[in-house]
Motif scaffolding. Structure first.
Motif, PDB file in Angstrom:
ATOM      1  N   VAL A 182      31.189   6.160  96.604  1.00 18.03           N
ATOM      2  CA  VAL A 182      31.798   5.275  95.604  1.00 18.03           C
ATOM      3  C   VAL A 182      30.725   4.663  94.702  1.00 18.03           C
ATOM      4  O   VAL A 182      30.844   4.679  93.470  1.00 18.03           O
ATOM      5  CB  VAL A 182      32.625   4.168  96.282  1.00 18.03           C
ATOM      6  CG1 VAL A 182      33.146   3.191  95.240  1.00 18.03           C
ATOM      7  CG2 VAL A 182      33.783   4.769  97.064  1.00 18.03           C
ATOM      8  N   THR A 183      29.685   4.116  95.308  1.00 20.98           N
ATOM      9  CA  THR A 183      28.640   3.470  94.519  1.00 20.98           C
ATOM     10  C   THR A 183      27.888   4.480  93.665  1.00 20.98           C
ATOM     11  O   THR A 183      27.546   4.205  92.511  1.00 20.98           O
ATOM     12  CB  THR A 183      27.660   2.729  95.440  1.00 20.98           C
ATOM     13  OG1 THR A 183      28.380   1.876  96.328  1.00 20.98           O
ATOM     14  CG2 THR A 183      26.687   1.884  94.624  1.00 20.98           C
TER      15      THR A 183
ATOM     16  N   ASN B  20      29.047   7.244  92.405  1.00 24.45           N
ATOM     17  CA  ASN B  20      29.910   7.570  91.266  1.00 24.45           C
ATOM     18  C   ASN B  20      29.911   6.446  90.237  1.00 24.45           C
ATOM     19  O   ASN B  20      29.876   6.689  89.018  1.00 24.45           O
ATOM     20  CB  ASN B  20      31.339   7.837  91.744  1.00 24.45           C
ATOM     21  CG  ASN B  20      31.474   9.159  92.477  1.00 24.45           C
ATOM     22  OD1 ASN B  20      30.648  10.054  92.309  1.00 24.45           O
ATOM     23  ND2 ASN B  20      32.510   9.289  93.286  1.00 24.45           N
ATOM     24  N   ALA B  21      29.937   5.208  90.713  1.00 27.29           N
ATOM     25  CA  ALA B  21      29.967   4.055  89.802  1.00 27.29           C
ATOM     26  C   ALA B  21      28.704   3.979  88.959  1.00 27.29           C
ATOM     27  O   ALA B  21      28.749   3.690  87.757  1.00 27.29           O
ATOM     28  CB  ALA B  21      30.141   2.772  90.603  1.00 27.29           C
TER      29      ALA B  21
ATOM     30  N   LYS C 143      28.690   6.288  85.939  1.00 30.26           N
ATOM     31  CA  LYS C 143      29.734   6.133  84.926  1.00 30.26           C
ATOM     32  C   LYS C 143      29.483   4.925  84.033  1.00 30.26           C
ATOM     33  O   LYS C 143      28.840   3.957  84.440  1.00 30.26           O
ATOM     34  CB  LYS C 143      31.102   5.951  85.607  1.00 30.26           C
ATOM     35  CG  LYS C 143      31.617   7.170  86.350  1.00 30.26           C
ATOM     36  CD  LYS C 143      32.982   6.864  86.961  1.00 30.26           C
ATOM     37  CE  LYS C 143      33.551   8.058  87.716  1.00 30.26           C
ATOM     38  NZ  LYS C 143      34.874   7.739  88.304  1.00 30.26           N
TER      39      LYS C 143
ATOM     40  N   ARG D 226      34.950   3.159  85.124  1.00 27.81           N
ATOM     41  CA  ARG D 226      34.994   2.928  86.565  1.00 27.81           C
ATOM     42  C   ARG D 226      36.372   2.431  86.999  1.00 27.81           C
ATOM     43  O   ARG D 226      36.985   1.619  86.306  1.00 27.81           O
ATOM     44  CB  ARG D 226      33.938   1.891  86.974  1.00 27.81           C
ATOM     45  CG  ARG D 226      32.512   2.350  86.756  1.00 27.81           C
ATOM     46  CD  ARG D 226      31.530   1.212  86.950  1.00 27.81           C
ATOM     47  NE  ARG D 226      30.179   1.630  86.569  1.00 27.81           N
ATOM     48  CZ  ARG D 226      29.275   0.817  86.042  1.00 27.81           C
ATOM     49  NH1 ARG D 226      29.563  -0.464  85.837  1.00 27.81           N
ATOM     50  NH2 ARG D 226      28.088   1.279  85.721  1.00 27.81           N
TER      51      ARG D 226
ATOM     52  N   GLN E 267      37.732   0.134  92.528  1.00 29.16           N
ATOM     53  CA  GLN E 267      36.861   0.252  93.699  1.00 29.16           C
ATOM     54  C   GLN E 267      35.408   0.438  93.274  1.00 29.16           C
ATOM     55  O   GLN E 267      34.493  -0.164  93.841  1.00 29.16           O
ATOM     56  CB  GLN E 267      37.313   1.434  94.569  1.00 29.16           C
ATOM     57  CG  GLN E 267      36.550   1.539  95.890  1.00 29.16           C
ATOM     58  CD  GLN E 267      36.985   2.733  96.710  1.00 29.16           C
ATOM     59  OE1 GLN E 267      37.576   3.678  96.195  1.00 29.16           O
ATOM     60  NE2 GLN E 267      36.691   2.692  98.004  1.00 29.16           N
ATOM     61  N   GLU E 268      35.185   1.260  92.269  1.00 26.98           N
ATOM     62  CA  GLU E 268      33.834   1.493  91.770  1.00 26.98           C
ATOM     63  C   GLU E 268      33.257   0.246  91.109  1.00 26.98           C
ATOM     64  O   GLU E 268      32.069  -0.070  91.280  1.00 26.98           O
ATOM     65  CB  GLU E 268      33.839   2.665  90.787  1.00 26.98           C
ATOM     66  CG  GLU E 268      34.125   3.993  91.459  1.00 26.98           C
ATOM     67  CD  GLU E 268      34.455   5.089  90.459  1.00 26.98           C
ATOM     68  OE1 GLU E 268      34.416   6.270  90.845  1.00 26.98           O
ATOM     69  OE2 GLU E 268      34.767   4.763  89.279  1.00 26.98           O
TER      70      GLU E 268
ATOM     71  N   ALA F  13      32.132  -1.993  93.835  1.00 25.63           N
ATOM     72  CA  ALA F  13      30.998  -1.464  94.580  1.00 25.63           C
ATOM     73  C   ALA F  13      29.676  -1.647  93.849  1.00 25.63           C
ATOM     74  O   ALA F  13      28.627  -1.816  94.475  1.00 25.63           O
ATOM     75  CB  ALA F  13      31.222   0.016  94.888  1.00 25.63           C
ATOM     76  N   ILE F  14      29.714  -1.623  92.531  1.00 27.63           N
ATOM     77  CA  ILE F  14      28.465  -1.667  91.770  1.00 27.63           C
ATOM     78  C   ILE F  14      27.972  -3.089  91.505  1.00 27.63           C
ATOM     79  O   ILE F  14      26.872  -3.285  90.959  1.00 27.63           O
ATOM     80  CB  ILE F  14      28.620  -0.898  90.444  1.00 27.63           C
ATOM     81  CG1 ILE F  14      27.248  -0.431  89.950  1.00 27.63           C
ATOM     82  CG2 ILE F  14      29.319  -1.745  89.397  1.00 27.63           C
ATOM     83  CD1 ILE F  14      27.302   0.523  88.800  1.00 27.63           C
TER      84      ILE F  14
END
Length: 204
Positions: free
Chosen positions: A53-54, A56-57, A60, A65, A68-69, A72-73
């Motif tokens: 998840v992180t 991917n965040a 982006k 995002r 959830q992303e 997470a970031i």
């Protein structure tokens, strides 16, 4: 007001030599310049290693995002902001298995972000965190700053490489070593670290 970012990573708590010396150095640097100290204890408040998840965040744009992303970031954004605001960075770590603690590696993975703290161009990578000075405090049981064991010290070359990649090329190293050689060796190493701390604070 200038900022000193103090990053400690040892899980040894009050017994940690790297954390003690790094804290003393940050305090001396702040006292000489009237700077504010921002402390990030990576052992007391661990940063999770990057997950899907992180990761991917980070890759982006904020608008792309999902919820959830975006959640997470937040810690990565916070760590980056601390680093960007710092004029001086003091990093304390023990030498474990010839390198840094995994908690410090997780911090690096969260602050080394393409398009934020560095970028790529036709001329190659460019660090965005220029104009800062870093201090590496490395504690070790043996002697790794010189002599036959020096090639086994991957911590200092790695940290210098990462910092340089981010644009921080002015780096001082304070080695506190030989700590497994008995009480006299520990006392000698701490006395040498205290002298070096004073020298670095005056030079800053």
């Amino acid at each position: 007001m200038s900022n000193v970012l103090l990053i400690t990573s040892s899980p040894r708590g009050a017994e940690s030599v790297s954390s003690k010396v790094a804290t003393d150095l940050a305090s001396a640097l702040a006292a000489n310049s009237g700077a504010q100290i921002v402390t990030r204890d990576l052992a007391a408040s661990p940063i999770a290693h990057l997950d899907t998840v992180t990761t991917n965040a980070i890759r982006k744009a904020p608008a792309d995002r999902n919820a959830q992303e975006a959640a997470a970031i937040k810690i990565s954004d916070e760590l980056v902001a601390e680093l960007q605001a710092a004029d001086k960075i003091v990093i304390g770590t023990g030498l474990i298995n010839f390198n840094i603690y995994s908690g410090l590696k997780s911090w690096i993975d969260n602050v080394a972000r393409a398009g934020v703290t560095f970028s790529y161009s036709a001329e190659g990578p460019k660090g965005h965190l220029t104009g800062k000075k870093a201090y590496i405090v490395l504690a070790s049981a043996g002697v790794y700053s010189e002599g036959p064991a020096a090639p086994l010290n991957h911590a200092v070359p790695y940290l210098k490489t990462v910092l340089g990649f981010l644009g921080i090329t002015d780096v001082e190293v304070l080695s506190v070593e030989g700590l497994a050689f008995g009480p006299d060796a520990v006392a000698k190493a701490l006395a040498a670290a205290e002298r070096r701390t004073k020298e670095l604070a005056v030079a800053a």
